[in-house]
Design an enzyme around this catalytic site. Structure first.
Site, mmCIF file in Angstrom:
data_model
loop_
_atom_site.group_PDB
_atom_site.id
_atom_site.type_symbol
_atom_site.label_atom_id
_atom_site.label_comp_id
_atom_site.label_asym_id
_atom_site.label_seq_id
_atom_site.Cartn_x
_atom_site.Cartn_y
_atom_site.Cartn_z
ATOM 1 N N SER A 5 -3.390 10.700 -12.371
ATOM 2 C CA SER A 5 -4.197 11.596 -13.198
ATOM 3 C C SER A 5 -3.345 12.023 -14.387
ATOM 4 O O SER A 5 -2.109 11.942 -14.323
ATOM 5 C CB SER A 5 -4.570 12.843 -12.386
ATOM 6 O OG SER A 5 -5.048 13.884 -13.231
ATOM 7 N N TYR A 21 -3.589 20.026 -6.368
ATOM 8 C CA TYR A 21 -3.965 18.738 -6.974
ATOM 9 C C TYR A 21 -2.861 18.231 -7.907
ATOM 10 O O TYR A 21 -2.438 17.070 -7.829
ATOM 11 C CB TYR A 21 -5.281 18.912 -7.744
ATOM 12 C CG TYR A 21 -5.821 17.625 -8.329
ATOM 13 C CD1 TYR A 21 -6.547 16.740 -7.539
ATOM 14 C CD2 TYR A 21 -5.613 17.297 -9.669
ATOM 15 C CE1 TYR A 21 -7.046 15.561 -8.072
ATOM 16 C CE2 TYR A 21 -6.108 16.120 -10.199
ATOM 17 C CZ TYR A 21 -6.829 15.256 -9.400
ATOM 18 O OH TYR A 21 -7.319 14.089 -9.936
HETATM 19 C C1 BGC Z 1 -9.489 15.601 -12.347
HETATM 20 C C2 BGC Z 1 -10.731 16.023 -13.103
HETATM 21 C C3 BGC Z 1 -10.361 16.504 -14.478
HETATM 22 C C4 BGC Z 1 -9.442 15.534 -15.207
HETATM 23 C C5 BGC Z 1 -8.943 16.082 -16.528
HETATM 24 C C6 BGC Z 1 -8.719 14.604 -13.173
HETATM 25 O O1 BGC Z 1 -7.603 14.141 -12.493
HETATM 26 O O2 BGC Z 1 -9.850 15.061 -11.082
HETATM 27 O O3 BGC Z 1 -11.403 17.028 -12.388
HETATM 28 O O4 BGC Z 1 -11.548 16.667 -15.250
HETATM 29 O O5 BGC Z 1 -8.329 15.233 -14.391
HETATM 30 O O6 BGC Z 1 -8.498 17.399 -16.441
#
Ligand code: BGC
Length: 279
Positions: free
Chosen positions: A164, A177
């Site tokens: 991410s 996360y």
């Molecule tokens: C998340 C999303 C988020 C994006 C940008 C991703 O890794 O799961 O919820 O919109 O990152 O912030």
């Protein structure tokens, strides 16, 4: 007809992943389903893994088959070691081996830091980080045992971790996360260092904001989308297909010398957009 050469008007029909077996974890919806479809379009036989939505997984398999591809669905919670072993055993039963692992399954359990429960912390780390470890370990064992198959791919196997933008962008309210994705970054790089002598390629994709169920509230009203776009210099929210196309390239021999990196596919979200007018 699939791709036009940029250097001549000749048209090639090239399937970049022909006959390769690809396991996509968490492929019953969102980014995983988009990646599964794109890999199948390039000739891969796809295992559509799902944790709970058999309906979603079956729909992805049906779509792949409608397009003339080959796919099956297999249920497994990839945070559980015994279920991962079973997932790989069933994969080998169906297709004999594996060439590509897309370590995609992931989730969010957002809570303010001081209110974050241990349960929410553990669940996110278990699925997003431990799950990637367990699946990559099983895939790497098979890649090492089998080695390079001439004519199929230059590499003995490819592992692509779905990370991410939050492996580098801190994210208040989402500490579990962001920590899981920061962990994925160094898991990926350490695996890349260790597995390269076996001709196993390991990379990550770092998606930005992609329109999927995980972040629906961030884009499903005009006001939310406008606010989200202020974080994306390219001024478009991403689609699963954007990630699928990147995954195909990273899994194919076209990227053979790309190893141990995160390819951000984020419309520029990692470019500190606030500094375009500030600083
Ligand atoms: C998340 C999303 C988020 C994006 C940008 C991703 O890794 O799961 O919820 O919109 O990152 O912030």
């Amino acid at each position: 007809m699939r791709r036009k050469s940029l250097i001549s008007t000749e048209v090639f029909d090239v399937k970049r992943l022909l006959d390769q077996v690809a396991l996509v974890t968490g492929a019953s919806s969102g980014i995983g389903s988009g990646v599964a479809l794109c890999l199948a379009q390039e000739g891969a036989k796809v295992i559509v893994n799902y944790a709970s939505s058999q309906k979603g997984a079956d729909a992805v398999v049906a779509e792949i088959k409608e397009q003339g591809g080959d796919a099956i669905s297999i249920q497994a919670d990839i945070s559980q070691e015994d279920q991962v072993l079973n997932l790989f055993a069933k994969t080998y039963e169906a297709y004999g081996t594996i060439d590509i692992l897309i370590n995609n399954a992931g989730l969010q359990k957002d809570q303010p830091f001081t209110e974050m429960t241990l349960e929410a912390w553990n669940k996110v780390i278990d699925v997003n980080l431990t799950g990637q470890f367990l699946c990559a370990r099983e895939a790497a064992k098979e890649f090492i045992k089998r080695g390079v198959v001439p004519g199929r791919s230059c590499s003995a196997g490819k592992i692509i971790c779905m990370s991410s933008v939050h492996e580098v962008i801190p994210w208040a309210g989402h500490c579990n996360y962001a920590a899981s994705k920061g962990g994925v970054m160094l898991l990926m790089k350490s695996m890349a260092q260790e597995l390269a002598p076996h001709k196993i390629r390991v990379n990550s994709i770092g998606p930005g904001a992609i329109k999927t169920p995980i972040n629906k509230e961030a884009w499903d009203t005009p006001a939310a989308e406008e606010s989200l776009l202020s974080l994306i210099p390219y001024n478009r929210v991403g689609e699963s297909n954007d990630i699928g196309k990147a995954a195909v390239w990273l899994a194919s021999d076209e990227s053979e010398y790309v190893h141990g990196v995160t390819l951000f596919v984020d419309g520029g979200m990692t470019l500190y957009p606030g500094f375009a007018t500030g600083g």
